[in-house]
Design a protein around this motif. Sequence first.
Motif, PDB file in Angstrom:
ATOM      1  N   SER A 102      -0.054 -47.471  12.817  1.00 29.11           N
ATOM      2  CA  SER A 102      -1.230 -47.993  12.123  1.00 29.11           C
ATOM      3  C   SER A 102      -2.100 -48.843  13.053  1.00 29.11           C
ATOM      4  O   SER A 102      -1.601 -49.589  13.897  1.00 29.11           O
ATOM      5  CB  SER A 102      -0.811 -48.806  10.895  1.00 29.11           C
ATOM      6  N   TYR A 103      -3.396 -48.721  12.854  1.00 28.38           N
ATOM      7  CA  TYR A 103      -4.382 -49.388  13.705  1.00 28.38           C
ATOM      8  C   TYR A 103      -4.219 -50.903  13.720  1.00 28.38           C
ATOM      9  O   TYR A 103      -4.477 -51.552  14.735  1.00 28.38           O
ATOM     10  CB  TYR A 103      -5.796 -49.012  13.238  1.00 28.38           C
ATOM     11  N   ASN A 104      -3.786 -51.501  12.609  1.00 29.89           N
ATOM     12  CA  ASN A 104      -3.702 -52.958  12.527  1.00 29.89           C
ATOM     13  C   ASN A 104      -2.808 -53.574  13.599  1.00 29.89           C
ATOM     14  O   ASN A 104      -2.952 -54.749  13.948  1.00 29.89           O
ATOM     15  CB  ASN A 104      -3.215 -53.404  11.142  1.00 29.89           C
ATOM     16  N   PRO A 126      -4.989 -45.113   4.294  1.00 27.06           N
ATOM     17  CA  PRO A 126      -3.545 -45.170   4.564  1.00 27.06           C
ATOM     18  C   PRO A 126      -2.709 -43.969   4.134  1.00 27.06           C
ATOM     19  O   PRO A 126      -1.716 -43.641   4.774  1.00 27.06           O
ATOM     20  CB  PRO A 126      -3.099 -46.427   3.808  1.00 27.06           C
ATOM     21  N   GLU A 128      -0.829 -43.971   1.540  1.00 26.39           N
ATOM     22  CA  GLU A 128       0.390 -44.624   1.046  1.00 26.39           C
ATOM     23  C   GLU A 128       0.245 -44.930  -0.443  1.00 26.39           C
ATOM     24  O   GLU A 128      -0.839 -44.806  -1.025  1.00 26.39           O
ATOM     25  CB  GLU A 128       0.638 -45.937   1.796  1.00 26.39           C
ATOM     26  N   GLY A 159       3.362 -51.087   9.271  1.00 27.32           N
ATOM     27  CA  GLY A 159       2.105 -51.000   8.534  1.00 27.32           C
ATOM     28  C   GLY A 159       2.310 -51.050   7.034  1.00 27.32           C
ATOM     29  O   GLY A 159       1.447 -51.538   6.302  1.00 27.32           O
ATOM     30  N   THR A 160       3.460 -50.549   6.557  1.00 27.73           N
ATOM     31  CA  THR A 160       3.741 -50.601   5.115  1.00 27.73           C
ATOM     32  C   THR A 160       3.896 -52.042   4.639  1.00 27.73           C
ATOM     33  O   THR A 160       3.491 -52.382   3.523  1.00 27.73           O
ATOM     34  CB  THR A 160       5.007 -49.800   4.766  1.00 27.73           C
ATOM     35  N   PHE A 239      -6.140 -46.128   9.282  1.00 32.16           N
ATOM     36  CA  PHE A 239      -4.694 -46.362   9.379  1.00 32.16           C
ATOM     37  C   PHE A 239      -4.074 -45.711  10.622  1.00 32.16           C
ATOM     38  O   PHE A 239      -4.158 -46.260  11.712  1.00 32.16           O
ATOM     39  CB  PHE A 239      -4.027 -45.888   8.094  1.00 32.16           C
ATOM     40  N   ILE A 240      -3.470 -44.556  10.483  1.00 26.45           N
ATOM     41  CA  ILE A 240      -2.743 -43.972  11.611  1.00 26.45           C
ATOM     42  C   ILE A 240      -3.694 -43.560  12.733  1.00 26.45           C
ATOM     43  O   ILE A 240      -4.715 -42.924  12.509  1.00 26.45           O
ATOM     44  CB  ILE A 240      -1.905 -42.759  11.157  1.00 26.45           C
TER      45      ILE A 240
END
Length: 350
Positions: A102-104, A126, A128, A159-160, A239-240
């Motif tokens: 994930s980008y974060n 995401p 998700e 990331g979750t 996200f990814i």
Amino acid sequence: MNAWSRQSRWFVLVTGIILVLLLSACGGSSSTGSGNGNGGGTTQLKIMVGGLSKQIYLPNELTQQLGYFKQEGLNVTLIDEASGQSSENEVLAGQVDAGSGSYNHTIELQPKGKQMEAVVLMNVAPGEAEIVSAKAASQIHSVKDLKGKNLGVTELGSGTQTLTTALLHNAGITPDQVHFVPVGAGDTFIAALQQGKIDAGMTTEPTISRILSSGVGKVLVDLRSPQSTQAALGGSYPFICLFMNNSYVDSHKDVVQKLVNAYVKTLKWMHTHTAAEVADKMPPDYYAGNKALYVTALQNQLAIFSPDGVMPAGAPESVLNVENASKLIPRGSQINLSLTYTNEFVNKAS
């Protein structure tokens, strides 16, 4: 045969063996070393993926299956890991050339004095969902009801967990008011729900559809489309992605360009083919025994996949806002977003 003749023959034999070994070492392979794209032949690369069979990571295996890495002169080894957190750690340690997560992560690393950037974006949302177990469904009707509960994430720091923390923050719940439990994905996540180890948890497709079809749980918050993500988080949330050390990118621009070229080809291919055609390219074990369910799950979230790998304008700022609001980075941290992603390579690939 006299002693001199025997010595001569041994000398010739040993000399021949040495020459063969030297020639093999110098010219036996046309491949360059990992990350070295300056010579001829094929470039060897290792990419760690935070869950190859998860649909949000699908572009990684699909690029391999379509042969686009090879078309770019790359010999890529995809390494399967539990989450993007593991990928981040291995990239930073130099054990792999790139990671898919994930980008974060790229934002959260800056206050720690580390630099990593996304070179191609795969998911614009995401993909998700926060799932509530059937056992706890009578007690949990909204995110506010998650206070004090055991919440499943793939891995601590993943990331979750970031997404879950953001949802909790919007409901006025701090991370210390819940219990995060690392339970992985797929079978292990489903088992944790069934056994009561977690009351709810964040997971991906095809696990979500498997849970819904079996009645093990239900969706509490859906992040499987850009629209639902906007509603839940108050903004866009890329996200990814594929991330690499900034220093690696700066010193291996030719290799990075080839790598991004391959991914952009895949993303464009995905948007000109059906979910069933995409699924046909994936290894059968990714279907978890139900290909029809896999195809349906993919069809329902095809919109999360970027059409071109470009980081959308304003998206990094949106993620940073979530990070700050949820206190996922130290207060007062000065984040240079331009160091967390680059569109340089995807623009050239397009």
